[in-house]
Design an enzyme around this catalytic site. Structure first.
Site, short mmCIF file in Angstrom:
data_model
loop_
_atom_site.label_atom_id
_atom_site.label_comp_id
_atom_site.label_asym_id
_atom_site.label_seq_id
_atom_site.Cartn_x
_atom_site.Cartn_y
_atom_site.Cartn_z
N LYS A 189 0.82 -1.21 0.00
CA LYS A 189 0.00 0.00 0.00
C LYS A 189 0.86 1.26 0.00
CE LYS A 189 -4.24 -1.98 1.83
NZ LYS A 189 -3.80 -3.37 2.09
C1 LIG Z 1 -4.46 -4.53 1.53
C2 LIG Z 1 -3.69 -5.81 1.50
C3 LIG Z 1 -4.03 -6.88 0.64
C4 LIG Z 1 -5.27 -6.85 -0.24
O1 LIG Z 1 -5.12 -5.97 -1.31
P1 LIG Z 1 -6.40 -5.47 -2.14
O2 LIG Z 1 -5.90 -4.47 -3.09
O3 LIG Z 1 -7.35 -4.90 -1.12
O4 LIG Z 1 -6.98 -6.66 -2.79
C5 LIG Z 1 -3.21 -8.00 0.59
N1 LIG Z 1 -2.12 -8.10 1.39
C6 LIG Z 1 -1.76 -7.11 2.24
C7 LIG Z 1 -0.57 -7.29 3.09
C8 LIG Z 1 -2.52 -5.93 2.31
O5 LIG Z 1 -2.16 -4.95 3.17
#
Ligand SMILES: *Cc1c(COP(=O)(O)O)cnc(C)c1O
Length: 434
Positions: free
Chosen positions: A107
């Site tokens: 993210k």
């Molecule tokens: C947010 C997150 C996900 C999921 O990603 P999306 O884009 O919501 O499908 C997977 N793994 C981790 C570690 C995350 O923080």
């Protein structure tokens, strides 16, 4: 770039507009009407370029015409200032490591780019903004770190007191500067309620409240970049790859499909979920069944109504058949996730966090069931040291944090705590901000 709402009733807007607005006025999600495509020779010409230069090329092509190019390129390079290596695990399977940024999870890519473009647009208008985020841990830390030090923006992160991990709290609450951390004596839902109420409170207008949540197209688009980068590392010249994507709100998967529309030769996507299998079930049955999330080891994927589903569906013309032809869904049990962590360590001395393990388990099943020899790149979405206790249970040791985090527990926590979870206390606190 022109974008329209997935709900279909809005007039087209620019990328800058969509980024500042977040949600479309009709409640839908902004999606590009048309995506400029790279030819195969243009993609080949990027081979060997550093990630930041691939980011400049890809994002410049998609939205660069809306910005002063020199300034835009500089902010893109600043956003992409950490690597995303693709590491081979043998048998045609690689891990795309997206966890080398400030909060050790993917993210960071979206949050850093969004923050810098936001700052740039405010600079042009001589404006300022206050970003409000309610978080149960991961999103808040990525947004806090992403916006830290960006001029003209103040960030307020609300989280439930005592309900985030000490490491997550350190990532949100030890920064200071333009980032304020606020503990709410209550639950994550209380935090969300306070934020929603603040957004409709006319008395708070002077604060220019804004959000940075994951439905913002400005967080999604930069995630297309690492698909390009990894493709160039993992694919034979001109060949295809399969991407396996651990999925929750399916933003990461949707960004992959955007990269594919921009010309990347992706044979197919594998969407990997834990027990929260809304998308795999839809691919199987054609019925979209939202439901309350259940708690699992891969908790950032505990989502019962994925917010980006409307985008993914719209990118396939709303057709179940077309979506199934491009995306395979796999649901993994907790035991499969644990076994994958153990087996991958035994075979390769490689430590997967529980989210990345869901991706690898699905990638392996896909290769077996489809007998497809195309190279598979599975996205490693978080650093295993963020989930030390779960790893200790499977492997008997805790992975080490990168050196720059070793002192995190000794950094002073600067969070303030609200007297209660009522709106009045929060409102008074906000108005007292300087
Ligand atoms: C947010 C997150 C996900 C999921 O990603 P999306 O884009 O919501 O499908 C997977 N793994 C981790 C570690 C995350 O923080």
């Amino acid at each position: 770039m022109r974008l329209t709402s997935t709900s279909g009733s809005s007039t087209p807007v620019t990328f800058r507009h969509a980024l500042l607005e977040g949600l479309a006025p009709d409640g839908g999600l902004y999606l590009p009407d048309e995506i400029p495509a790279f030819s195969s020779s243009e993609i080949a010409a990027l081979r060997g370029a550093p990630l930041a230069e691939i980011a400049v090329a890809v994002l410049g092509r998609l939205v660069g015409d809306e910005f002063d190019r020199a300034q835009f390129d500089a902010l893109v390079r600043d956003a992409f200032d950490f690597p995303a290596p693709t590491v081979g695990l043998g048998d045609g399977l690689s891990e795309l490591e997206l966890f080398h940024g400030p909060t050790l999870a993917f993210k960071d890519f979206g949050a850093r780019f969004l923050a810098r473009v936001f700052g740039y647009l405010l600079e042009q208008r001589r404006g300022h903004a206050t970003i409000l985020v309610a978080t149960s841990g991961d999103t808040g830390s990525a947004v806090a770190q992403g916006f830290f030090g960006v001029p003209r923006i103040r960030v307020v992160v609300l989280y439930p007191s005592g309900k985030v991990s000490p490491f997550q709290e350190a990532q949100m609450a030890t920064l200071g500067g333009n980032v304020s951390a606020l503990r709410v004596p209550g639950t994550f839902d209380d935090c969300q309620r306070l934020v929603k109420q603040a957004f409709v409170d006319l008395g708070l207008r002077p604060l220019n409240l804004s959000s940075a949540n994951s439905i913002n197209i400005g967080r999604l688009l930069p995630q297309a970049v690492y698909y390009f980068d990894s493709y160039l590392g993992a694919a034979p010249a001109g060949g295809e790859v399969v991407f396996a994507v651990p999925s929750g709100n399916i933003g990461n998967l949707t960004a992959g499909v955007l990269a594919q529309r921009a010309g990347l030769p992706v044979r197919r996507f594998v969407s990997a979920t834990n027990a929260n299998d809304v998308l795999p079930e839809y691919l199987l049955t054609g019925i979209y069944r939202a439901r309350p999330a259940v708690a699992t080891l891969s908790n950032a994927m505990d989502v019962g109504d994925p917010s980006n589903f409307a985008r993914l569906a719209a990118l396939h013309g709303g057709s179940w058949e077309r979506l199934r032809a491009n995306v395979s869904g796999y649901r993994n049990t907790e035991e499969e996730t644990r076994a994958t962590i153990r087996q991958t360590y035994e075979a390769h001395r490689y430590v997967l966090d529980p989210h990345s393990a869901v991706g690898v388990a699905a990638a392996r099943r896909y290769r077996q069931e489809e007998a497809d020899a195309t190279p598979v790149v599975s996205l490693a979405t978080a650093h295993p040291a963020k989930f030390g206790a779960a790893i200790r249970q499977e492997l008997g040791f805790e992975p080490e944090l990168p050196a720059r985090y070793r002192d995190w527990a000794s950094r002073p926590v600067l969070a303030e705590t609200l007297a209660d979870a009522g709106y009045d206390a929060f409102r008074r606190w906000l108005l007292a901000l300087d």
